[in-house]
Design a protein around this motif. Structure first.
Motif, PDB file in Angstrom:
ATOM      1  N   ASN A 183       6.844 -19.609 -38.448  1.00 51.37           N
ATOM      2  CA  ASN A 183       8.457 -19.591 -37.739  1.00 51.37           C
ATOM      3  C   ASN A 183       8.404 -19.997 -36.363  1.00 51.37           C
ATOM      4  N   ALA A 184       7.675 -18.905 -35.382  1.00 51.99           N
ATOM      5  CA  ALA A 184       7.729 -18.808 -34.215  1.00 51.99           C
ATOM      6  C   ALA A 184       7.399 -19.953 -33.401  1.00 51.99           C
ATOM      7  N   ASP A 219      12.624 -19.612 -24.825  1.00 51.66           N
ATOM      8  CA  ASP A 219      14.107 -19.550 -24.430  1.00 51.66           C
ATOM      9  C   ASP A 219      15.023 -19.921 -25.476  1.00 51.66           C
ATOM     10  N   ASP A 220      14.514 -20.395 -26.745  1.00 48.73           N
ATOM     11  CA  ASP A 220      15.294 -20.830 -27.827  1.00 48.73           C
ATOM     12  C   ASP A 220      15.987 -19.410 -28.399  1.00 48.73           C
ATOM     13  N   ILE A 221      17.290 -19.363 -28.745  1.00 46.63           N
ATOM     14  CA  ILE A 221      17.893 -18.309 -29.316  1.00 46.63           C
ATOM     15  C   ILE A 221      17.778 -18.283 -30.783  1.00 46.63           C
ATOM     16  N   PHE A 245      18.609 -13.124 -30.151  1.00 49.89           N
ATOM     17  CA  PHE A 245      17.517 -12.909 -29.066  1.00 49.89           C
ATOM     18  C   PHE A 245      16.540 -14.122 -28.865  1.00 49.89           C
ATOM     19  N   ASN A 246      16.071 -14.133 -27.605  1.00 57.94           N
ATOM     20  CA  ASN A 246      15.298 -15.559 -27.467  1.00 57.94           C
ATOM     21  C   ASN A 246      13.705 -14.994 -27.930  1.00 57.94           C
ATOM     22  N   LEU A 247      12.995 -15.852 -28.210  1.00 55.59           N
ATOM     23  CA  LEU A 247      11.597 -15.686 -28.727  1.00 55.59           C
ATOM     24  C   LEU A 247      10.628 -14.758 -27.736  1.00 55.59           C
ATOM     25  N   THR A 273       8.177  -9.921 -26.746  1.00 56.82           N
ATOM     26  CA  THR A 273       7.687  -8.555 -26.089  1.00 56.82           C
ATOM     27  C   THR A 273       7.994  -7.387 -26.821  1.00 56.82           C
ATOM     28  N   HIS A 274       9.037  -7.437 -27.595  1.00 53.09           N
ATOM     29  CA  HIS A 274       9.361  -6.341 -28.493  1.00 53.09           C
ATOM     30  C   HIS A 274       8.258  -6.197 -29.383  1.00 53.09           C
TER      31      HIS A 274
END
Length: 170
Positions: free
Chosen positions: A116-117, A123-125, A137-139, A144-145
């Motif tokens: 999926n990623a 920067d895609d939302i 959220f952006n990727l 990072t999360h």
């Protein structure tokens, strides 16, 4: 099986570095579980906590599922181990719960997350929203999360593993 952990290249581009650190932390959790019996993997850190290595693997399967399916791609993917009635269900283990099953579910979610990623730029939302806040959220934020989530829980895993058999390591 011996889990091989690889540090990301120190000069990698941003995406490669984010993906590398996420993979490193995924491998770290697998390494912390390696060589233990289901009984050991189900054992709690310290009572009254239900925190266990098996519970952490189940938790991370659901975290991967939530961020990379429900939020990133807006897939209607029900939780694997928790519910509204039992929000900590991933940690409520029985003797029937096995690492083999949890590990397979976790690895399947990781593979789906990677796939999926790959369709998104940093920067895609996200196509979906967070279930509680309604935020997108952006990727980059999701990566990072996820690194933070794994790093925090790998600290827990390190302490649990040391309690089980004395093994330590970063």
């Amino acid at each position: 099986m011996t889990t091989e952990r690889r540090m990301p290249a120190t000069t990698a581009d941003e995406r490669t570095m984010l993906e590398g650190w996420l993979e490193f932390h995924r491998q770290t959790l697998a390494w912390k579980c390696e060589g233990l019996s289901d009984e050991q993997l189900r054992s709690s850190a310290v009572e009254p906590s239900e925190l266990s290595l098996l519970g952490l693997v189940r938790h991370m399967a659901d975290v991967e599922r939530s961020w990379f399916r429900r939020v990133l791609t807006n897939e209607d993917a029900a939780p694997l181990y928790w519910s509204d009635e039992d929000p900590d269900g991933e940690f409520h283990l029985t003797g029937a719960d096995t690492y083999e099953e949890a590990h397979a579910a976790w690895q399947a979610e990781i593979e789906t997350a990677r796939s999926n990623a790959a369709r998104f730029g940093l920067d895609d939302i996200s196509e979906g929203k967070h279930r509680r806040t309604g935020e997108r959220f952006n990727l980059r934020w999701i990566y990072t999360h996820m690194i933070e989530e794994y790093a925090r829980h790998n600290g827990h895993a390190d302490l649990i593993r040391e309690r089980i058999d004395g093994s330590t390591g970063d």
